[in-house]
Design a protein around this motif. Structure first.
Motif, PDB file in Angstrom:
ATOM      1  N   LEU A  29     -76.800  -9.680  73.850  1.00 53.70           N
ATOM      2  CA  LEU A  29     -75.633 -10.459  74.289  1.00 53.70           C
ATOM      3  C   LEU A  29     -76.063 -11.921  74.413  1.00 53.70           C
ATOM      4  O   LEU A  29     -77.031 -12.224  75.101  1.00 53.70           O
ATOM      5  CB  LEU A  29     -75.164  -9.921  75.643  1.00 53.70           C
ATOM      6  N   SER A  30     -75.346 -12.820  73.743  1.00 55.35           N
ATOM      7  CA  SER A  30     -75.794 -14.218  73.722  1.00 55.35           C
ATOM      8  C   SER A  30     -75.166 -15.007  74.869  1.00 55.35           C
ATOM      9  O   SER A  30     -74.136 -14.617  75.414  1.00 55.35           O
ATOM     10  CB  SER A  30     -75.403 -14.872  72.395  1.00 55.35           C
ATOM     11  N   GLU A  31     -75.808 -16.137  75.185  1.00 55.90           N
ATOM     12  CA  GLU A  31     -75.278 -17.021  76.227  1.00 55.90           C
ATOM     13  C   GLU A  31     -73.889 -17.516  75.839  1.00 55.90           C
ATOM     14  O   GLU A  31     -73.000 -17.638  76.679  1.00 55.90           O
ATOM     15  CB  GLU A  31     -76.222 -18.202  76.458  1.00 55.90           C
ATOM     16  N   ALA A  32     -73.696 -17.770  74.544  1.00 56.30           N
ATOM     17  CA  ALA A  32     -72.394 -18.258  74.062  1.00 56.30           C
ATOM     18  C   ALA A  32     -71.280 -17.236  74.330  1.00 56.30           C
ATOM     19  O   ALA A  32     -70.130 -17.609  74.579  1.00 56.30           O
ATOM     20  CB  ALA A  32     -72.479 -18.565  72.573  1.00 56.30           C
ATOM     21  N   GLU A  33     -71.621 -15.948  74.298  1.00 54.89           N
ATOM     22  CA  GLU A  33     -70.627 -14.909  74.587  1.00 54.89           C
ATOM     23  C   GLU A  33     -70.391 -14.783  76.088  1.00 54.89           C
ATOM     24  O   GLU A  33     -69.283 -14.529  76.542  1.00 54.89           O
ATOM     25  CB  GLU A  33     -71.124 -13.546  74.071  1.00 54.89           C
ATOM     26  N   LEU A  34     -71.481 -14.932  76.830  1.00 50.98           N
ATOM     27  CA  LEU A  34     -71.434 -14.650  78.265  1.00 50.98           C
ATOM     28  C   LEU A  34     -70.861 -15.805  79.079  1.00 50.98           C
ATOM     29  O   LEU A  34     -70.098 -15.603  80.022  1.00 50.98           O
ATOM     30  CB  LEU A  34     -72.860 -14.334  78.733  1.00 50.98           C
ATOM     31  N   ARG A  35     -71.236 -17.027  78.699  1.00 53.79           N
ATOM     32  CA  ARG A  35     -70.868 -18.198  79.511  1.00 53.79           C
ATOM     33  C   ARG A  35     -69.358 -18.330  79.742  1.00 53.79           C
ATOM     34  O   ARG A  35     -68.935 -18.522  80.893  1.00 53.79           O
ATOM     35  CB  ARG A  35     -71.454 -19.480  78.907  1.00 53.79           C
ATOM     36  N   PRO A  36     -68.510 -18.204  78.704  1.00 48.20           N
ATOM     37  CA  PRO A  36     -67.067 -18.346  78.955  1.00 48.20           C
ATOM     38  C   PRO A  36     -66.538 -17.309  79.942  1.00 48.20           C
ATOM     39  O   PRO A  36     -65.684 -17.610  80.770  1.00 48.20           O
ATOM     40  CB  PRO A  36     -66.435 -18.134  77.569  1.00 48.20           C
ATOM     41  N   LEU A  37     -67.078 -16.088  79.864  1.00 50.32           N
ATOM     42  CA  LEU A  37     -66.676 -15.040  80.800  1.00 50.32           C
ATOM     43  C   LEU A  37     -67.042 -15.442  82.231  1.00 50.32           C
ATOM     44  O   LEU A  37     -66.225 -15.342  83.152  1.00 50.32           O
ATOM     45  CB  LEU A  37     -67.386 -13.731  80.428  1.00 50.32           C
ATOM     46  N   LEU A  38     -68.258 -15.948  82.414  1.00 47.31           N
ATOM     47  CA  LEU A  38     -68.729 -16.327  83.751  1.00 47.31           C
ATOM     48  C   LEU A  38     -67.975 -17.538  84.277  1.00 47.31           C
ATOM     49  O   LEU A  38     -67.723 -17.652  85.482  1.00 47.31           O
ATOM     50  CB  LEU A  38     -70.233 -16.609  83.709  1.00 47.31           C
ATOM     51  N   GLU A  39     -67.588 -18.446  83.380  1.00 47.81           N
ATOM     52  CA  GLU A  39     -66.902 -19.670  83.809  1.00 47.81           C
ATOM     53  C   GLU A  39     -65.445 -19.423  84.194  1.00 47.81           C
ATOM     54  O   GLU A  39     -64.799 -20.298  84.761  1.00 47.81           O
ATOM     55  CB  GLU A  39     -67.030 -20.750  82.731  1.00 47.81           C
ATOM     56  N   ASN A  40     -64.951 -18.218  83.903  1.00 43.86           N
ATOM     57  CA  ASN A  40     -63.609 -17.846  84.400  1.00 43.86           C
ATOM     58  C   ASN A  40     -63.510 -17.950  85.909  1.00 43.86           C
ATOM     59  O   ASN A  40     -62.423 -18.118  86.454  1.00 43.86           O
ATOM     60  CB  ASN A  40     -63.294 -16.370  84.062  1.00 43.86           C
ATOM     61  N   TYR A  41     -64.624 -17.778  86.599  1.00 46.00           N
ATOM     62  CA  TYR A  41     -64.590 -17.643  88.062  1.00 46.00           C
ATOM     63  C   TYR A  41     -64.932 -18.935  88.788  1.00 46.00           C
ATOM     64  O   TYR A  41     -64.755 -19.031  89.985  1.00 46.00           O
ATOM     65  CB  TYR A  41     -65.541 -16.517  88.497  1.00 46.00           C
ATOM     66  N   GLY A  42     -65.427 -19.923  88.045  1.00 42.71           N
ATOM     67  CA  GLY A  42     -65.764 -21.189  88.688  1.00 42.71           C
ATOM     68  C   GLY A  42     -66.888 -21.887  87.947  1.00 42.71           C
ATOM     69  O   GLY A  42     -67.365 -21.408  86.913  1.00 42.71           O
ATOM     70  N   GLU A  43     -67.304 -23.036  88.483  1.00 45.61           N
ATOM     71  CA  GLU A  43     -68.312 -23.854  87.798  1.00 45.61           C
ATOM     72  C   GLU A  43     -69.688 -23.200  87.871  1.00 45.61           C
ATOM     73  O   GLU A  43     -70.167 -22.836  88.946  1.00 45.61           O
ATOM     74  CB  GLU A  43     -68.371 -25.246  88.440  1.00 45.61           C
ATOM     75  N   VAL A  44     -70.310 -23.038  86.703  1.00 49.51           N
ATOM     76  CA  VAL A  44     -71.647 -22.451  86.603  1.00 49.51           C
ATOM     77  C   VAL A  44     -72.677 -23.580  86.624  1.00 49.51           C
ATOM     78  O   VAL A  44     -72.644 -24.474  85.793  1.00 49.51           O
ATOM     79  CB  VAL A  44     -71.767 -21.616  85.309  1.00 49.51           C
ATOM     80  N   VAL A  45     -73.587 -23.530  87.606  1.00 50.93           N
ATOM     81  CA  VAL A  45     -74.642 -24.548  87.714  1.00 50.93           C
ATOM     82  C   VAL A  45     -75.766 -24.238  86.730  1.00 50.93           C
ATOM     83  O   VAL A  45     -76.292 -25.115  86.059  1.00 50.93           O
ATOM     84  CB  VAL A  45     -75.217 -24.579  89.155  1.00 50.93           C
ATOM     85  N   SER A  46     -76.157 -22.957  86.659  1.00 46.87           N
ATOM     86  CA  SER A  46     -77.217 -22.581  85.716  1.00 46.87           C
ATOM     87  C   SER A  46     -77.034 -21.133  85.283  1.00 46.87           C
ATOM     88  O   SER A  46     -76.481 -20.309  86.019  1.00 46.87           O
ATOM     89  CB  SER A  46     -78.598 -22.759  86.361  1.00 46.87           C
ATOM     90  N   LEU A  47     -77.493 -20.858  84.066  1.00 45.18           N
ATOM     91  CA  LEU A  47     -77.442 -19.506  83.523  1.00 45.18           C
ATOM     92  C   LEU A  47     -78.792 -19.263  82.869  1.00 45.18           C
ATOM     93  O   LEU A  47     -79.198 -19.990  81.969  1.00 45.18           O
ATOM     94  CB  LEU A  47     -76.314 -19.382  82.491  1.00 45.18           C
ATOM     95  N   GLU A  48     -79.501 -18.259  83.366  1.00 42.96           N
ATOM     96  CA  GLU A  48     -80.879 -18.024  82.924  1.00 42.96           C
ATOM     97  C   GLU A  48     -81.004 -16.595  82.417  1.00 42.96           C
ATOM     98  O   GLU A  48     -80.566 -15.650  83.077  1.00 42.96           O
ATOM     99  CB  GLU A  48     -81.803 -18.245  84.131  1.00 42.96           C
ATOM    100  N   HIS A  49     -81.596 -16.450  81.237  1.00 42.47           N
ATOM    101  CA  HIS A  49     -81.853 -15.117  80.706  1.00 42.47           C
ATOM    102  C   HIS A  49     -83.123 -14.588  81.367  1.00 42.47           C
ATOM    103  O   HIS A  49     -84.136 -15.263  81.406  1.00 42.47           O
ATOM    104  CB  HIS A  49     -82.039 -15.196  79.184  1.00 42.47           C
TER     105      HIS A  49
END
Length: 215
Positions: A29-49
Motif C-alpha cells: 500500500l503506497s503513501e499516495a493511496e493512504l494519505r488522502p484517506l488519512l487526510e479525510n479526518y484532519g491535517e496530517v503532520v507526518s506519515l511514516e512507513h
C-alpha cells in the motif's frame, strides 16, 4: 529546568494520543493511496512507513487530538483496500510496552468463524478498557477467520474477570477457550510487533525487552 521537563512530558502525552499506529495493512500500500484517506479526518503532520518484521504498518501524526480520535474511530477494524486494519493511538502502545507476556494479554481460541473484529472487541470490552485486540484472519484474498484472537486489557483485574467469564461463554456455534498469552503465541498473530521505537525513551526499553522478554 523542571517546568521545561513538565512541558516536555505533556507534549509527549499529547503526541502519543495524536499519533496513530495503523497495522495489518495490505502489503505494498503506497503513501499516495493512504494519505488522502488519512487526510479525510484532519491535517496530517507526518506519515511514516514502519519497517518491521515484513508487516505493513504506518505511523500518522495529526495536528489535532480531535482529528486523531475521529480517524481512530473510523479506521480501527475498518477495511482498507480489502484488508481489515487496526488503528491504535501510541498511548495504547505505551500502555502495552513491557507487558506483552503479562497477565493482561489473553489468547481466545475456538472462536466462531463468523465473529468479526468489532464484535470481538465489543465482547472483550464488557470486562473493561481494551488497549488492543484482534481476530486473526487468513492471509491473501481469503480473510476467513482462524478461530483465534487475542485481547490486551489496560488493567490486570479486568483481564482476570475476562479470563474467568469468557471461558464459560458460548458465542455462535462454539464455547470459547481462554488463557494467558505466551511468548510462543507471537508468531500466530500478525500486527503484533508494534513500533516500540516510536515511544519516548525507546532505546532503553528495547535493551531491557531484548534481555528480559524471552524465555
Amino acid at each position: 529546568g523542571m517546568a521545561g521537563d513538565a512541558a516536555d512530558d505533556d507534549e509527549d502525552g499529547t503526541r502519543l494520543a495524536r499519533t496513530l499506529y495503523i497495522c495489518d495493512l495490505r502489503p505494498g500500500l503506497s503513501e499516495a493511496e493512504l494519505r488522502p484517506l488519512l487526510e479525510n479526518y484532519g491535517e496530517v503532520v507526518s506519515l511514516e512507513h514502519i519497517d518491521c518484521a515484513c508487516e505493513e504498518a504506518v505511523a500518522v501524526e495529526y495536528r489535532s487530538l480531535e482529528a486523531a480520535e475521529e480517524a481512530c474511530r473510523m479506521l480501527h477494524f475498518g477495511v482498507i483496500r480489502g484488508k481489515t486494519a487496526r488503528c491504535l493511538p501510541l498511548s495504547a502502545l505505551e500502555g502495552m510496552r513491557g507487558k506483552m507476556d503479562s497477565a493482561r494479554r489473553l489468547v481466545v481460541e475456538q472462536l466462531d468463524p463468523d465473529v468479526e473484529a468489532r464484535g470481538f472487541h465489543g465482547m472483550c470490552t464488557l470486562f473493561g478498557p481494551v488497549l488492543d485486540c484482534k481476530v486473526e484472519l487468513g492471509s491473501g484474498e481469503d480473510e476467513r477467520a482462524q478461530g483465534l484472537g487475542f485481547v490486551h486489557y489496560a488493567r490486570g483485574e479486568d483481564a482476570e474477570k475476562a479470563l474467568s467469564f469468557l471461558g464459560r461463554m458460548r458465542v455462535g456455534a462454539s464455547s470459547l477457550s481462554v488463557r494467558r498469552f505466551r511468548p510462543t503465541d507471537m508468531p500466530r498473530f500478525s500486527g503484533c510487533h508494534y513500533a516500540w521505537s516510536l515511544l519516548p525513551g525507546a532505546a532503553v526499553e528495547d535493551d531491557r525487552e531484548a534481555g528480559g522478554g524471552r524465555g
